[in-house]
Design a protein around this motif. Structure first.
Motif, PDB file in Angstrom:
ATOM      1  N   ALA A  14     -15.888   5.986  -5.878  1.00 46.03           N
ATOM      2  CA  ALA A  14     -14.930   5.536  -6.736  1.00 46.03           C
ATOM      3  C   ALA A  14     -15.556   4.706  -7.690  1.00 46.03           C
ATOM      4  O   ALA A  14     -14.789   3.879  -8.561  1.00 46.03           O
ATOM      5  CB  ALA A  14     -13.761   4.759  -6.001  1.00 46.03           C
ATOM      6  N   THR A  15     -16.975   4.561  -7.887  1.00 45.99           N
ATOM      7  CA  THR A  15     -17.581   3.708  -8.518  1.00 45.99           C
ATOM      8  C   THR A  15     -18.898   4.325  -9.296  1.00 45.99           C
ATOM      9  O   THR A  15     -18.944   5.691  -9.026  1.00 45.99           O
ATOM     10  CB  THR A  15     -18.011   2.267  -7.892  1.00 45.99           C
ATOM     11  N   ASP A  16     -19.308   3.445 -10.235  1.00 46.35           N
ATOM     12  CA  ASP A  16     -20.596   3.925 -10.810  1.00 46.35           C
ATOM     13  C   ASP A  16     -21.834   3.268 -10.577  1.00 46.35           C
ATOM     14  O   ASP A  16     -21.776   2.151 -10.043  1.00 46.35           O
ATOM     15  CB  ASP A  16     -20.408   4.461 -12.305  1.00 46.35           C
ATOM     16  N   ASN A  17     -23.024   3.562 -11.013  1.00 45.44           N
ATOM     17  CA  ASN A  17     -24.209   2.773 -10.496  1.00 45.44           C
ATOM     18  C   ASN A  17     -24.202   1.424 -11.225  1.00 45.44           C
ATOM     19  O   ASN A  17     -24.656   0.503 -10.494  1.00 45.44           O
ATOM     20  CB  ASN A  17     -25.441   3.478 -11.328  1.00 45.44           C
ATOM     21  N   ARG A  18     -23.666   1.298 -12.293  1.00 46.60           N
ATOM     22  CA  ARG A  18     -23.446  -0.006 -13.054  1.00 46.60           C
ATOM     23  C   ARG A  18     -22.901  -0.998 -12.123  1.00 46.60           C
ATOM     24  O   ARG A  18     -22.883  -2.250 -12.113  1.00 46.60           O
ATOM     25  CB  ARG A  18     -22.981   0.044 -14.420  1.00 46.60           C
ATOM     26  N   ARG A  19     -21.624  -0.619 -11.410  1.00 44.33           N
ATOM     27  CA  ARG A  19     -20.905  -1.601 -10.673  1.00 44.33           C
ATOM     28  C   ARG A  19     -20.840  -1.331  -9.205  1.00 44.33           C
ATOM     29  O   ARG A  19     -20.357  -2.086  -8.445  1.00 44.33           O
ATOM     30  CB  ARG A  19     -19.243  -1.229 -11.231  1.00 44.33           C
ATOM     31  N   ARG A  20     -21.689  -0.452  -8.597  1.00 44.11           N
ATOM     32  CA  ARG A  20     -21.889  -0.337  -7.360  1.00 44.11           C
ATOM     33  C   ARG A  20     -22.352  -1.520  -6.385  1.00 44.11           C
ATOM     34  O   ARG A  20     -21.688  -1.600  -5.157  1.00 44.11           O
ATOM     35  CB  ARG A  20     -22.765   1.181  -6.964  1.00 44.11           C
ATOM     36  N   GLY A  21     -23.441  -2.129  -7.075  1.00 48.95           N
ATOM     37  CA  GLY A  21     -23.945  -3.358  -6.257  1.00 48.95           C
ATOM     38  C   GLY A  21     -22.839  -4.501  -5.913  1.00 48.95           C
ATOM     39  O   GLY A  21     -22.718  -4.854  -4.917  1.00 48.95           O
ATOM     40  N   GLY A  22     -21.912  -4.671  -7.114  1.00 52.69           N
ATOM     41  CA  GLY A  22     -20.777  -5.689  -6.901  1.00 52.69           C
ATOM     42  C   GLY A  22     -19.854  -5.159  -6.074  1.00 52.69           C
ATOM     43  O   GLY A  22     -19.314  -6.065  -5.262  1.00 52.69           O
ATOM     44  N   THR A  70      -1.277   2.195   0.655  1.00 53.59           N
ATOM     45  CA  THR A  70      -2.316   2.325  -0.640  1.00 53.59           C
ATOM     46  C   THR A  70      -1.878   3.564  -1.411  1.00 53.59           C
ATOM     47  O   THR A  70      -1.392   4.609  -0.973  1.00 53.59           O
ATOM     48  CB  THR A  70      -3.647   2.131  -0.569  1.00 53.59           C
ATOM     49  N   ARG A  71      -1.667   3.375  -2.832  1.00 58.68           N
ATOM     50  CA  ARG A  71      -1.350   4.606  -3.776  1.00 58.68           C
ATOM     51  C   ARG A  71      -2.763   4.874  -4.542  1.00 58.68           C
ATOM     52  O   ARG A  71      -2.631   6.032  -5.258  1.00 58.68           O
ATOM     53  CB  ARG A  71      -0.718   4.016  -4.790  1.00 58.68           C
ATOM     54  N   ALA A  72      -3.729   4.496  -4.023  1.00 59.59           N
ATOM     55  CA  ALA A  72      -5.213   4.935  -4.748  1.00 59.59           C
ATOM     56  C   ALA A  72      -5.342   6.390  -4.254  1.00 59.59           C
ATOM     57  O   ALA A  72      -5.360   6.573  -2.985  1.00 59.59           O
ATOM     58  CB  ALA A  72      -6.245   3.947  -4.328  1.00 59.59           C
ATOM     59  N   PRO A  73      -6.058   7.291  -5.074  1.00 59.93           N
ATOM     60  CA  PRO A  73      -6.018   8.523  -4.640  1.00 59.93           C
ATOM     61  C   PRO A  73      -7.512   8.612  -4.038  1.00 59.93           C
ATOM     62  O   PRO A  73      -8.383   7.782  -4.395  1.00 59.93           O
ATOM     63  CB  PRO A  73      -6.318   9.512  -6.193  1.00 59.93           C
ATOM     64  N   ALA A  74      -7.548   9.482  -3.020  1.00 61.11           N
ATOM     65  CA  ALA A  74      -8.700   9.601  -2.250  1.00 61.11           C
ATOM     66  C   ALA A  74      -9.602  10.504  -2.957  1.00 61.11           C
ATOM     67  O   ALA A  74      -9.437  11.278  -3.610  1.00 61.11           O
ATOM     68  CB  ALA A  74      -8.209  10.339  -0.830  1.00 61.11           C
ATOM     69  N   PRO A  75     -10.897  10.197  -2.665  1.00 56.36           N
ATOM     70  CA  PRO A  75     -11.940  11.170  -3.394  1.00 56.36           C
ATOM     71  C   PRO A  75     -11.700  12.609  -2.725  1.00 56.36           C
ATOM     72  O   PRO A  75     -10.984  12.923  -1.731  1.00 56.36           O
ATOM     73  CB  PRO A  75     -13.384  10.434  -2.846  1.00 56.36           C
ATOM     74  N   PRO A  76     -12.413  13.413  -3.581  1.00 53.64           N
ATOM     75  CA  PRO A  76     -12.413  14.959  -3.222  1.00 53.64           C
ATOM     76  C   PRO A  76     -12.998  15.090  -1.947  1.00 53.64           C
ATOM     77  O   PRO A  76     -14.039  14.544  -1.651  1.00 53.64           O
ATOM     78  CB  PRO A  76     -12.948  15.633  -4.334  1.00 53.64           C
ATOM     79  N   ALA A  77     -12.496  15.969  -1.078  1.00 49.91           N
ATOM     80  CA  ALA A  77     -13.027  16.062   0.295  1.00 49.91           C
ATOM     81  C   ALA A  77     -14.251  16.869   0.207  1.00 49.91           C
ATOM     82  O   ALA A  77     -14.376  17.949  -0.636  1.00 49.91           O
ATOM     83  CB  ALA A  77     -12.118  16.791   1.154  1.00 49.91           C
ATOM     84  N   PRO A  78     -15.348  16.708   0.747  1.00 50.44           N
ATOM     85  CA  PRO A  78     -16.684  17.270   0.632  1.00 50.44           C
ATOM     86  C   PRO A  78     -16.728  18.584   1.697  1.00 50.44           C
ATOM     87  O   PRO A  78     -15.700  18.749   2.170  1.00 50.44           O
ATOM     88  CB  PRO A  78     -17.699  16.384   1.444  1.00 50.44           C
ATOM     89  N   GLY A  79     -17.313  19.506   0.944  1.00 53.07           N
ATOM     90  CA  GLY A  79     -17.535  20.719   1.847  1.00 53.07           C
ATOM     91  C   GLY A  79     -18.046  20.543   3.200  1.00 53.07           C
ATOM     92  O   GLY A  79     -18.916  19.686   3.606  1.00 53.07           O
ATOM     93  N   VAL A 272     -19.940   9.340 -13.247  1.00 53.83           N
ATOM     94  CA  VAL A 272     -18.831   9.311 -13.754  1.00 53.83           C
ATOM     95  C   VAL A 272     -17.913   9.908 -12.451  1.00 53.83           C
ATOM     96  O   VAL A 272     -17.995  11.000 -12.289  1.00 53.83           O
ATOM     97  CB  VAL A 272     -18.261  10.374 -14.796  1.00 53.83           C
ATOM     98  N   PRO A 273     -17.249   9.002 -11.955  1.00 52.38           N
ATOM     99  CA  PRO A 273     -16.295   9.395 -10.663  1.00 52.38           C
ATOM    100  C   PRO A 273     -15.360  10.181 -11.003  1.00 52.38           C
ATOM    101  O   PRO A 273     -14.574  10.266 -12.221  1.00 52.38           O
ATOM    102  CB  PRO A 273     -15.782   8.296 -10.046  1.00 52.38           C
ATOM    103  N   VAL A 274     -14.776  11.430 -10.120  1.00 51.60           N
ATOM    104  CA  VAL A 274     -13.798  12.020 -10.412  1.00 51.60           C
ATOM    105  C   VAL A 274     -12.792  12.050  -9.129  1.00 51.60           C
ATOM    106  O   VAL A 274     -12.892  12.234  -8.023  1.00 51.60           O
ATOM    107  CB  VAL A 274     -14.295  13.652 -10.452  1.00 51.60           C
TER     108      VAL A 274
END
Length: 302
Positions: A14-22, A70-79, A272-274
């Motif tokens: 749910a995040t990208d490299n610029r904000r992952r540490g925080g 929570t109403r936040a969508p879950a990330p796509p399930a991995p294979g 870019v998270p999807v």
């Protein structure tokens, strides 16, 4: 371990490299804040009874409530498929070495720290406060170090935290401020390690594999650390705990420079998270019919 794997892979997707540490720093602040509060619960019941275990079970059950609301969508399930640990190790050998050392340090501190505190002559309440100081101190630098690593790089911040933790452990004499300094710089190591490896794993779409791989290495260190360090404490003296922790932190200190050339050459791309979406049965059925109609039309045209 399963709860942590799902949680960390969700956050990383749910995040990208610029904000992952925080983001991981906030996650670890919540984690260690509750862990430190748990240390203070030792005095609410007899440690020889079952009541504290029952309390822990109730807290685990209550943890499901915000997740279900929570109403936040879950990330796509991995294979499906097996996790290739060799590929993950090649992806970032630094990350997995640090994960192992962090497992040794954290598990040994949590399991053997009370024995060290008891050797100083304290009772149950003194031991609980002793442990809580170290855990709460770990909250102090989680966010600053995470955000700093977003700007100057994970490896430099990892090395800085490790060298201060090694020095604090080496000079340990059971003083409160020494415990606080050690906890403040030792606890950010795992979140910085996770952010570093996931910077690379997100590019390959392997956030779940990376999170589980790190947990395996962390778990191995958590299993072996207390066994080996506990033997040293029994064979020598309780101070052997912090001697061993200083060695582990020293290894983390030199690893970014030993393995840095293998990692710094990798080019990072913005991730870019999807987000995943929940679709109704009717939407799935309509999409399937439409897909089938398009396929039939293409077949007729050919």
């Amino acid at each position: 371990a399963g709860l942590v794997m799902v949680t960390e892979s969700w956050l990383n997707a749910a995040t990208d490299n610029r904000r992952r540490g925080g983001l991981l720093a906030i996650y670890m602040i919540v984690n260690y804040g509750c862990s430190g509060s748990g240390q203070l619960l030792l005095g609410v019941a007899d440690t020889q009874s079952f009541h504290l275990f029952t309390l822990a079970s109730i807290l685990y059950s209550l943890a499901l409530v915000p997740l279900l609301l929570t109403r936040a969508p879950a990330p796509p399930a991995p294979g499906g498929g097996r996790i290739d640990y060799r590929s993950l190790l090649r992806l970032s050998p630094l990350g997995f070495v640090v994960a192992f050392c962090s497992g040794v340090m954290n598990a040994s501190w949590h399991s053997l720290g009370p024995l060290y505190a008891a050797s100083l002559g304290g009772g149950v309440e003194d031991i609980s406060r002793f442990m809580a100081v170290g855990v709460f101190a770990g909250l102090l630098l989680q966010w600053p170090m995470g955000r700093w690593s977003d700007r100057v790089g994970r490896q430099r911040v990892l090395a800085l935290c490790a060298v201060v933790a090694a020095a604090a452990a080496l000079m340990m004499q059971g003083q409160w401020w020494q415990i606080a300094v050690y906890g403040a710089f030792a606890y950010p190591l795992y979140s910085l390690c996770a952010a570093h490896v996931n910077d690379l794993g997100a590019q390959l779409g392997k956030t779940v594999e990376v999170a589980s791989g790190l947990l395996v290495m962390f778990g191995i260190g958590s299993f072996l650390g207390p066994l080996l360090i506990g033997y040293l404490m029994d064979a020598y003296q309780p101070d052997a705990l912090f001697w061993a922790l200083s060695v582990m932190a020293g290894i983390v200190t030199v690893m970014p420079w030993v393995l840095g050339s293998r990692i710094s050459g990798r080019k990072r791309r913005e991730f870019v998270p999807v987000p995943g979406e929940q679709l109704s049965t009717s939407e799935i059925y309509s999409a399937a019919r439409q897909d089938r109609a398009v396929a039939s039309t293409s077949k007729d045209e050919s």
